[in-house]
Design an enzyme around this catalytic site. Structure first.
Site, PDB file in Angstrom:
ATOM      1  N   LYS A  78       0.840  -1.193   0.000  1.00 27.20           N
ATOM      2  CA  LYS A  78       0.000   0.000   0.000  1.00 27.20           C
ATOM      3  C   LYS A  78       0.881   1.251   0.000  1.00 27.20           C
ATOM      4  CE  LYS A  78      -4.192  -1.835   0.379  1.00 27.20           C
ATOM      5  NZ  LYS A  78      -5.288  -1.571  -0.581  1.00 27.20           N
TER       6      LYS A  78
ATOM      7  N   ASP B 130      -0.291  -0.909  -4.659  1.00 26.85           N
ATOM      8  CA  ASP B 130      -1.643  -0.350  -4.652  1.00 26.85           C
ATOM      9  C   ASP B 130      -1.581   1.074  -4.110  1.00 26.85           C
ATOM     10  OD1 ASP B 130      -4.306   0.217  -4.633  1.00 26.85           O
ATOM     11  OD2 ASP B 130      -4.893  -1.355  -3.222  1.00 26.85           O
TER      12      ASP B 130
ATOM     13  N   ASP C  99      -9.032  -0.406 -10.090  1.00 21.19           N
ATOM     14  CA  ASP C  99      -9.807  -0.862  -8.937  1.00 21.19           C
ATOM     15  C   ASP C  99     -10.993   0.074  -8.747  1.00 21.19           C
ATOM     16  OD1 ASP C  99     -10.926  -1.794  -6.618  1.00 21.19           O
ATOM     17  OD2 ASP C  99      -9.147  -1.585  -5.395  1.00 21.19           O
TER      18      ASP C  99
ATOM     19  N   LYS D 258     -13.945  -7.196  -7.294  1.00 21.22           N
ATOM     20  CA  LYS D 258     -14.294  -7.392  -5.884  1.00 21.22           C
ATOM     21  C   LYS D 258     -15.807  -7.567  -5.795  1.00 21.22           C
ATOM     22  CE  LYS D 258     -10.588  -4.492  -3.963  1.00 21.22           C
ATOM     23  NZ  LYS D 258     -10.294  -3.205  -3.266  1.00 21.22           N
TER      24      LYS D 258
ATOM     25  N   ASP E 228      -6.483 -12.018   1.077  1.00 24.02           N
ATOM     26  CA  ASP E 228      -5.776 -12.180   2.340  1.00 24.02           C
ATOM     27  C   ASP E 228      -6.506 -11.559   3.524  1.00 24.02           C
ATOM     28  OD1 ASP E 228      -5.426  -9.510   1.654  1.00 24.02           O
ATOM     29  OD2 ASP E 228      -3.364  -9.413   2.393  1.00 24.02           O
TER      30      ASP E 228
END
Length: 330
Positions: A153, A178, A227, A249, A301
């Protein structure tokens, strides 16, 4: 003998995170999920979702949206009808997955057989390193350097130093970056070059959604994944010049039904596929396992970041995640 009516219960659940989970938009110490349970004739199907403030969702609002569907469910709402009865998002995801779970239990088959999809097998999931100082991220990365795939991140200023520090701490791991919309046109090419220089495989959502036109105007030195810019099938086609991959997602697509259709459509358009998640329990990850046969990158995860998971959790062996047992879902 006729079947009884469908009934639904929904509730908010909270699971503590092991430490703190930090991205460019802030930090949190617990995963707040909303669970829907749909029952008929002694069988119950379950679905879990994570409301996302980025899209204006709250746990209370999501719970209210589910409760507003009580009459429709009692009236026999089908999964096909659900796709137009509710908009894409967390609430529809919980209902869609609960209905699939109940359908599979009623038919006494696994969900992948019910839906005509490939049987999922164990696969390698990314493991997320939270945003922090280069030194803190390097320390966290060193502890996870045995994992084959790490998701890092980032947050804007100072990201070049973070990228270098992380790579030094995990020289053998495949890296996904990300940025969570935190980069700008001014630093985009510099940050992408820093990623390419240390062998990063993929950069996820570097620019804010609807402000990502620069991605089509530059020569991208590595694959870039959408995303926040991609939600369901309708959002795919306009992204072809800007992105090389899409993150699917279930909380964005509004359930597994749309996620599988979106995966098929994305593949047809030439996108690589990542299947991703929010920080949540194994009940959220289980349906997403059905997308993994089509995914180049698996990022499931969420339970590994929790202090505790729910009963009958997915099996994780290091970074390998295994398909759910029917006692959990599907």
């Amino acid at each position: 003998m006729t079947s009884s009516k469908l009934s639904m219960l929904a509730r908010i659940e909270r699971f503590p995170i092991a430490g703190t989970f930090t991205i460019s938009r802030g930090a949190k110490t617990e995963a707040v999920t909303v669970v829907a349970e749909i029952s008929r004739d002694g069988l119950t199907g379950r679905g879990e979702c994570v409301p996302y403030p980025r899209y204006g969702e709250t746990p209370e609002g999501t719970l209210g949206a589910l409760q507003a569907m009580q009459d429709a469910i009692a009236g026999g709402l089908t999964r096909k009808a659900l796709q137009t009865a509710m908009p894409p998002g967390a609430a529809r995801n919980a209902l869609d997955c609960a209905l699939i779970d109940l359908e599979a239990k009623t038919a006494d088959v696994r969900a992948w057989n019910l839906l005509g999809r490939p049987v999922p097998s164990e696969c390698t999931t990314a493991y997320t390193i939270s945003l922090g100082s280069p030194e803190a991220m390097a320390a966290a990365t060193a502890k996870a350097a045995h994992r084959p795939l790490l998701k890092i991140k980032l947050g804007g200023d100072g990201d070049e130093a973070r990228i270098a520090a992380v790579r030094k701490a995990a020289p053998e791991s495949e890296l996904i970056i990300d940025a969570n919309e935190a980069w700008t046109e001014a630093n985009l090419e510099r940050n992408l070059a820093a990623c390419a220089a240390v062998g990063v495989t993929l950069v996820e959502q570097p620019l804010p959604a609807r402000q990502d036109g620069a991605l089509a105007r530059i020569k991208r030195p590595l694959a870039v994944c959408a995303d926040e810019s991609v939600h369901d099938r309708s959002s795919l086609a306009p992204l072809r010049e800007r992105y090389d991959a899409v993150n699917i997602k279930l909380d964005k697509t509004g359930g597994l039904t749309e996620a599988l259709a979106m995966a098929d459509a994305a593949q047809a358009l030439g996108f690589k596929i990542m299947v991703g998640c929010m920080v949540a329990t194994s009940l959220s990850m289980a349906p997403a396992m059905l997308v993994t046969p089509q995914a180049r990158f698996v990022d499931l995860d969420g339970p590994l970041l929790l202090a505790r998971d729910r009963d009958h959790a997915l099996r994780y062996d290091g970074s390998l995640v295994y398909p759910p047992d029917s006692s959990l879902w599907g």
